[in-house]
Design a protein around this motif. Structure first.
Motif, PDB file in Angstrom:
ATOM      1  N   GLN A   9       0.956  -1.056  -0.017  1.00 24.03           N
ATOM      2  CA  GLN A   9      -0.245  -0.054  -0.034  1.00 24.03           C
ATOM      3  C   GLN A   9       0.643   1.153   0.023  1.00 24.03           C
ATOM      4  N   SER A  10       1.900   1.251   0.995  1.00 24.91           N
ATOM      5  CA  SER A  10       2.941   2.475   1.015  1.00 24.91           C
ATOM      6  C   SER A  10       3.634   2.667  -0.315  1.00 24.91           C
ATOM      7  N   ALA A  11       3.956   1.604  -1.000  1.00 26.55           N
ATOM      8  CA  ALA A  11       4.703   1.685  -2.332  1.00 26.55           C
ATOM      9  C   ALA A  11       3.913   2.177  -3.323  1.00 26.55           C
ATOM     10  N   GLU A  12       2.380   1.739  -3.225  1.00 29.38           N
ATOM     11  CA  GLU A  12       1.397   2.324  -4.148  1.00 29.38           C
ATOM     12  C   GLU A  12       1.430   3.858  -4.301  1.00 29.38           C
ATOM     13  N   LEU A  13       1.308   4.079  -2.812  1.00 28.23           N
ATOM     14  CA  LEU A  13       1.213   5.606  -2.467  1.00 28.23           C
ATOM     15  C   LEU A  13       2.490   6.502  -3.009  1.00 28.23           C
ATOM     16  N   GLU A  14       3.730   5.797  -2.733  1.00 28.60           N
ATOM     17  CA  GLU A  14       4.846   6.329  -3.273  1.00 28.60           C
ATOM     18  C   GLU A  14       4.756   6.595  -4.936  1.00 28.60           C
ATOM     19  N   ILE A  15       4.378   5.807  -5.357  1.00 26.62           N
ATOM     20  CA  ILE A  15       4.402   5.686  -6.635  1.00 26.62           C
ATOM     21  C   ILE A  15       3.307   6.674  -7.455  1.00 26.62           C
ATOM     22  N   SER A  16       2.259   6.958  -6.679  1.00 29.70           N
ATOM     23  CA  SER A  16       1.204   7.843  -7.114  1.00 29.70           C
ATOM     24  C   SER A  16       1.960   9.272  -6.588  1.00 29.70           C
ATOM     25  N   ARG A  17       2.551   9.278  -5.620  1.00 29.46           N
ATOM     26  CA  ARG A  17       3.030  10.680  -5.264  1.00 29.46           C
ATOM     27  C   ARG A  17       4.104  11.153  -6.428  1.00 29.46           C
ATOM     28  N   GLN A  18       5.004  10.182  -6.552  1.00 30.10           N
ATOM     29  CA  GLN A  18       6.085  10.348  -7.742  1.00 30.10           C
ATOM     30  C   GLN A  18       5.390  10.806  -8.943  1.00 30.10           C
ATOM     31  N   SER A  19       4.344  10.134  -9.673  1.00 29.73           N
ATOM     32  CA  SER A  19       3.835  10.498 -10.866  1.00 29.73           C
ATOM     33  C   SER A  19       2.955  11.953 -10.683  1.00 29.73           C
ATOM     34  N   ARG A  20       2.518  12.242  -9.457  1.00 27.91           N
ATOM     35  CA  ARG A  20       1.764  13.465  -9.187  1.00 27.91           C
ATOM     36  C   ARG A  20       2.869  14.740  -9.547  1.00 27.91           C
ATOM     37  N   ILE A  21       4.128  14.407  -8.852  1.00 27.20           N
ATOM     38  CA  ILE A  21       5.294  15.526  -8.991  1.00 27.20           C
ATOM     39  C   ILE A  21       5.652  15.595 -10.306  1.00 27.20           C
ATOM     40  N   LEU A  22       5.980  14.577 -11.063  1.00 25.93           N
ATOM     41  CA  LEU A  22       6.412  14.503 -12.156  1.00 25.93           C
ATOM     42  C   LEU A  22       5.554  15.298 -13.245  1.00 25.93           C
ATOM     43  N   ALA A  23       4.166  15.270 -13.057  1.00 27.11           N
ATOM     44  CA  ALA A  23       3.203  15.797 -13.712  1.00 27.11           C
ATOM     45  C   ALA A  23       3.246  17.233 -13.536  1.00 27.11           C
ATOM     46  N   ALA A  24       3.470  17.580 -12.384  1.00 21.89           N
ATOM     47  CA  ALA A  24       3.490  19.001 -11.948  1.00 21.89           C
ATOM     48  C   ALA A  24       4.740  19.807 -12.395  1.00 21.89           C
ATOM     49  N   LEU A  25       5.644  19.117 -12.504  1.00 19.59           N
ATOM     50  CA  LEU A  25       6.897  19.548 -13.130  1.00 19.59           C
ATOM     51  C   LEU A  25       6.893  19.709 -14.687  1.00 19.59           C
ATOM     52  N   SER A  26       5.980  18.920 -15.215  1.00 23.57           N
ATOM     53  CA  SER A  26       5.913  18.986 -16.702  1.00 23.57           C
ATOM     54  C   SER A  26       5.173  20.183 -17.301  1.00 23.57           C
ATOM     55  N   LYS A  27       4.367  20.982 -16.452  1.00 27.10           N
ATOM     56  CA  LYS A  27       3.450  21.934 -17.082  1.00 27.10           C
ATOM     57  C   LYS A  27       4.526  23.186 -17.442  1.00 27.10           C
ATOM     58  N   LYS A  28       3.954  23.660 -18.233  1.00 27.05           N
ATOM     59  CA  LYS A  28       4.913  24.872 -19.028  1.00 27.05           C
ATOM     60  C   LYS A  28       4.886  25.970 -17.900  1.00 27.05           C
ATOM     61  N   VAL A  29       4.029  26.339 -16.998  1.00 30.90           N
ATOM     62  CA  VAL A  29       4.088  27.249 -16.257  1.00 30.90           C
ATOM     63  C   VAL A  29       3.606  26.323 -14.916  1.00 30.90           C
ATOM     64  N   ILE A  30       4.777  26.521 -13.897  1.00 29.22           N
ATOM     65  CA  ILE A  30       4.553  25.568 -12.734  1.00 29.22           C
ATOM     66  C   ILE A  30       3.517  26.218 -11.550  1.00 29.22           C
ATOM     67  N   ASP A  31       2.554  25.133 -11.216  1.00 29.28           N
ATOM     68  CA  ASP A  31       1.840  25.795 -10.166  1.00 29.28           C
ATOM     69  C   ASP A  31       2.779  25.546  -8.833  1.00 29.28           C
ATOM     70  N   LEU A  32       3.128  26.521  -8.241  1.00 32.21           N
ATOM     71  CA  LEU A  32       3.794  26.619  -7.001  1.00 32.21           C
ATOM     72  C   LEU A  32       3.104  26.174  -5.706  1.00 32.21           C
ATOM     73  N   ASP A  33       1.776  26.427  -5.910  1.00 33.94           N
ATOM     74  CA  ASP A  33       0.848  26.136  -4.586  1.00 33.94           C
ATOM     75  C   ASP A  33       0.804  24.587  -4.652  1.00 33.94           C
ATOM     76  N   GLU A  34       0.487  23.892  -5.862  1.00 35.99           N
ATOM     77  CA  GLU A  34       0.546  22.466  -6.146  1.00 35.99           C
ATOM     78  C   GLU A  34       1.646  21.869  -5.805  1.00 35.99           C
ATOM     79  N   LEU A  35       2.812  22.385  -6.238  1.00 31.58           N
ATOM     80  CA  LEU A  35       4.143  21.985  -5.861  1.00 31.58           C
ATOM     81  C   LEU A  35       4.426  21.789  -4.504  1.00 31.58           C
TER      82      LEU A  35
END
Length: 365
Positions: A9-35
């Protein structure tokens, strides 16, 4: 402290968190509040993006990704100019007194066999002058500062080969820490270098030097300098001796910790400060001024800093909540203890689960 095996379960959460951070960093303009929200929960080690996340959180990288390359080139070039000015390779002349502030060649015609004619020596250039503009006095202060930096850099995390040892890599990293601290001191005459700044710089340089992008890793020294300046801009009052006893100085900060503990656990605060007379300055001075870098192992420090750097108002308020949580987590031992045992416990904080510590700190809103 070795990390325990992750549950599915924790490994799954880690993967989810990782994918969300990568998605946040891939935006043309970073949403700092989200990051900030994502990073406050911890940046997954396997993502290889902590270097970029920290640079964004500290305002070193602009939100617009299109500006990153231009901004990095400008800052890195500026740092090279600082090195040329403040870290010359020669001895004598302007190099020993801090670049452009040193002697010029204006007195060259009066020099014969390496000595100045006594009549040509200005009052402020006399070796016994104590004036602030005295070149001799400035040289003495500069030399003393260099010696302190050298001593502290060599003591930085002696248990980690990245910082300590005979390898060329470790020595190169020490040189980088030294360069950054000297340049900072020369550019910030009101604070100069204060013992312990090396400990605050170390996590920044470690993260940036280990950036998976080799180009960024090669510029870790320049990037660390500017992020170090930005980080200390919100903490400088704690390092300014003239403000020690003021509301904004370190004593004022310690008083805020006392009030925070009183708010959430008045009994513990009374037992510590009134019954056993263990005041915050006896243990929390180091916690606060060094951003907890001496209280936990290095891997845990990195994870704590993910949370500290995520605070949009700077790390201080989050830091105080973490310090308060540290007290609450050892409450039973403190309530049962006396002056000696409590002081020993808090000056050598026991190993703890960092995830749980940050969870408790987050509840102290």
């Amino acid at each position: 402290m070795a990390s325990s095996p992750q549950s599915p379960q924790s490994a799954e959460l880690e993967i989810s968190r990782q994918s969300r951070i990568l998605a946040a960093l891939s935006k043309k303009v970073i949403d700092l509040d989200e990051l900030r929200m994502l990073a406050a929960q911890g940046v997954p080690d396997g993502a290889g993006v902590r270097s970029t996340v920290w640079k964004l959180l500290l305002g070193y990288l602009p939100k617009d990704r299109a500006l990153w390359e231009q901004e990095l080139a400008k800052k890195r070039s500026q740092y090279e100019a600082f090195k040329d000015e403040f870290l010359p390779n020669t001895v004598g002349g302007s190099s020993t007194t801090g670049g452009s502030e040193g002697h010029s060649d204006g007195n060259a015609e009066h020099v014969e066999h390496g000595f100045l004619d006594r009549s040509e020596i200005a009052q402020d250039d006399h070796p016994l002058s104590l004036g602030k503009t005295s070149q001799w006095n400035q040289f003495a202060e500069h030399s003393e500062m260099i010696e302190q930096v050298d001593r502290d850099v060599k003591r930085t995390h002696p248990d980690i080969h990245f910082f300590c040892g005979d390898s060329s890599f470790a020595k190169s990293n020490q040189d980088s820490l030294r360069n950054i601290l000297i340049i900072f001191a020369k550019l910030n005459a009101g604070i100069r270098y204060v013992q312990g700044m090396n400990e605050i710089l170390a996590p920044l340089f470690f993260v940036f030097r280990n950036d998976p992008d080799y180009k960024n890793a090669n510029f870790a020294e320049a990037d660390s300098f500017f992020c170090f300046v930005e980080l200390l801009s919100g903490l400088r009052d704690n390092f300014c001796q003239k403000l020690d006893n003021s509301v904004v100085g370190i004593r004022g900060t310690l008083s805020k910790l006392s009030q925070l503990l009183k708010k959430y656990d008045g009994e513990l605060q009374h037992h510590l400060e009134i019954t056993t007379e263990v005041n915050p300055q006896f243990y929390a001075f180091r916690w606060i001024t060094l951003l907890l870098t001496q209280e936990f192992n290095f891997a845990d420090i990195i994870h704590i800093w993910d949370t500290l750097l995520s605070d949009p108002d700077g790390p201080q308020e989050t830091l105080l909540r973490i310090c308060c949580a540290m007290l609450i987590l050892v409450r039973k031992r403190l309530i049962a203890g006396d002056f000696s045992s409590n002081l020993k416990l808090l000056q050598s904080y026991p190993p703890t689960n960092i995830g749980h510590l940050l969870y408790v700190a987050n509840k102290l809103q």
